[in-house]
Design a protein around this motif. Structure first.
Motif, PDB file in Angstrom:
ATOM      1  N   GLU A 190      -1.217  -7.155   8.271  1.00  0.00           N
ATOM      2  CA  GLU A 190      -2.012  -6.247   7.835  1.00  0.00           C
ATOM      3  C   GLU A 190      -1.196  -5.673   6.514  1.00  0.00           C
ATOM      4  O   GLU A 190      -1.668  -5.483   5.540  1.00  0.00           O
ATOM      5  N   ARG A 191       0.158  -5.356   6.944  1.00  0.00           N
ATOM      6  CA  ARG A 191       1.127  -4.737   5.804  1.00  0.00           C
ATOM      7  C   ARG A 191       1.417  -5.919   4.880  1.00  0.00           C
ATOM      8  O   ARG A 191       1.470  -5.298   3.725  1.00  0.00           O
ATOM      9  N   ALA A 192       1.598  -7.208   5.326  1.00  0.00           N
ATOM     10  CA  ALA A 192       1.760  -8.155   4.003  1.00  0.00           C
ATOM     11  C   ALA A 192       0.577  -8.133   3.205  1.00  0.00           C
ATOM     12  O   ALA A 192       0.581  -8.536   2.147  1.00  0.00           O
ATOM     13  N   VAL A 193      -0.439  -8.297   3.888  1.00  0.00           N
ATOM     14  CA  VAL A 193      -1.599  -8.477   2.957  1.00  0.00           C
ATOM     15  C   VAL A 193      -1.766  -7.270   1.908  1.00  0.00           C
ATOM     16  O   VAL A 193      -2.256  -7.206   0.953  1.00  0.00           O
ATOM     17  N   ALA A 194      -1.494  -5.986   2.333  1.00  0.00           N
ATOM     18  CA  ALA A 194      -1.601  -4.835   1.525  1.00  0.00           C
ATOM     19  C   ALA A 194      -0.477  -4.817   0.431  1.00  0.00           C
ATOM     20  O   ALA A 194      -0.929  -4.496  -0.553  1.00  0.00           O
ATOM     21  N   CYS A 195       0.692  -5.421   0.999  1.00  0.00           N
ATOM     22  CA  CYS A 195       1.598  -5.496   0.010  1.00  0.00           C
ATOM     23  C   CYS A 195       1.407  -6.506  -1.162  1.00  0.00           C
ATOM     24  O   CYS A 195       1.656  -6.344  -2.539  1.00  0.00           O
ATOM     25  N   VAL A 196       0.862  -7.670  -0.863  1.00  0.00           N
ATOM     26  CA  VAL A 196       0.584  -8.695  -2.022  1.00  0.00           C
ATOM     27  C   VAL A 196      -0.445  -8.255  -2.912  1.00  0.00           C
ATOM     28  O   VAL A 196      -0.534  -8.503  -4.132  1.00  0.00           O
TER      29      VAL A 196
END
Length: 447
Positions: A190-196
């Motif tokens: 979830e954090r990786a999705v928000a990051c990109v």
């Protein structure tokens, strides 16, 4: 236009765990079945459909290696593009959670890294997931080139309590400890999705999952997380649970790929930090994590970059973790630091033309069991406390036929190559530690 860069690292994933590498069918708690050519039997589903599609859409390496058969040494090579042995922290196998506060066991902030070099070249940089390269106050992702960090500083940790092997809570957002409710793999995804989604191009995302490292916990196993006392979890787990953990990671990777703002011009690489652990599939290879036999060091490599990499490719190029630093820097038009020349080599030409392979020798050294190895062409020299061995991997990927006595001159030549390489790196520190959290009394071993 410079590409966005995403490097996805699994933890303790076996060479054949993915469907596209002939992985077992998802069917039961048994070992599963295989059909012709190593594919899952009977058309049963793979535990990694997203990664299988990524391989079909891009390039799959069959002769890819990790720099070590245990995690933090490989991560030193991934960050620096150099043999991990050049830094003191890279000698511990791996860095233990007991080393908190050590000023020695970690990635020195002054050392150039993949994220620091890309940051200086104008890239936004983020690490989401596992660090395992030393503890504050001396070491931290934000001290080594990352501008954003969410994840764990230690090695293995529980997926629900977010506690490490020492029982210490270990989830961070930047330099602040944070408490989150949820399954660790999903929190990372979830954090990786928000990051990109909010990243401004060009960017580097290092997405370093804890999965499928022990403890053997799926999304449905929160009760197990509360039950176990030690997260190395020698009294639990199964093939089914292990494959479910891979599938949870695979789903997260799919969400990240779907969120990419410019998928055509994003270079995505997936691999593992070393070979698999007790429930992993390494067929046809022998050995596992902590071994320099093929099962401990040969890992899957999948590359997707639609703008530059043709779909459906297979590459037999011999490659190793630290090569991706040189590859990413060249793709980004960035240069290595003149005082820290890279030991890895760029694979950009191979990505463009998978058949354009080049010859090179690869080397490994482990304190554990006095292991050492060389891969040169089809041949491999392996030595340990048990003796010296010579294998022709083209004919014997399982390393069962020791040709040392049949080919003494070749054995001597490869041994000499290893010795010359070892003279080029620092000697093994006398105080280097090997950390294996369980003994032969905890797990049954084959004879």
């Amino acid at each position: 236009m410079r590409p966005n860069l995403v490097f996805i690292l699994a933890d303790d994933l076996g060479y054949a765990d993915l469907g596209c590498y002939g992985g077992r069918a998802v069917a039961s708690d048994s070992a599963g079945g295989r059909g012709a050519g190593g594919a899952p039997a009977g058309g049963a589903p793979s535990c990694s459909p997203i990664l299988d599609r990524m391989a079909a859409d891009g390039l799959r390496f069959t002769e890819g290696y990790a720099n070590s058969s245990v995690c933090s040494p490989t991560r030193f090579a991934l960050m620096t593009g150099r043999w991990q042995h050049r830094l003191r922290g890279g000698a511990d196998e791996p860095i233990s959670s007991r080393s908190r506060g050590s000023p020695v066991l970690g990635l020195p902030p002054a050392h150039p890294t993949l994220p620091s070099l890309l940051r200086d070249a104008g890239y936004a940089t983020a690490l989401v997931g596992k660090w395992h390269l030393g503890y504050p106050p001396h070491f931290h992702p934000l001290k080594s080139g990352y501008q954003e960090f969410f994840g764990a500083l230690s090695g293995g940790m529980d997926y629900f309590t977010h506690r490490d092997t020492a029982g210490v809570h270990d989830l961070w957002d930047g330099e602040a400890e944070v408490h989150r409710t949820g399954y660790l793999t999903d929190l990372i995804s979830e954090r990786a999705v928000a990051c990109v989604r909010r990243a401004k191009a060009p960017f580097l995302l290092s997405l370093h999952y804890n999965a499928p490292h022990w403890p053997w916990e799926t999304r449905d196993d929160e009760a197990e997380a509360k039950r176990i006392e030690k997260i190395w979890h020698t009294d639990g787990g199964s093939v089914r649970a292990y494959q479910a953990m891979i599938h949870h990671m695979d789903e997260g990777i799919g969400a990240v790929l779907a969120a990419l703002p410019d998928p055509e011009n994003t270079l995505v690489v997936f691999t593992s930090d070393n070979g698999g652990e007790r429930f992993a599939d390494t067929w046809p290879l022998v050995g596992k994590k902590m071994d320099l036999l093929e099962g401990g060091i040969r890992v899957p490599y999948i590359v997707r970059w639609p703008a530059r990499v043709k779909a459906g490719g297979v590459a037999a190029q011999h490659t190793i973790t630290m090569d991706w630093v040189a590859t990413f820097l060249e793709a980004a038009g960035a240069q290595p630091h003149v005082d820290y020349p890279l030991d890895g080599v760029s694979l950009l030409k191979v990505l463009a033309e998978p058949q354009a392979t080049f010859a090179r020798d690869l080397f490994w050294r482990m304190k554990y069991r006095g292991q050492r190895a060389v891969r040169s062409g089809d041949w491999k020299y392996f030595a340990s406390e048990d003796g010296e061995f010579l294998f022709n991997l083209a004919r014997d990927a399982r390393e069962r036929a020791n040709l040392a006595k049949r080919e003494p001159q070749r054995l001597a030549a490869l041994r000499a190559k290893y010795e010359a390489w070892e003279r080029s790196i620092p000697p093994m520190p006398a105080d280097a530690a090997v950390s294996i959290p369980y003994t032969r009394a905890d797990l049954a071993h084959p004879s």
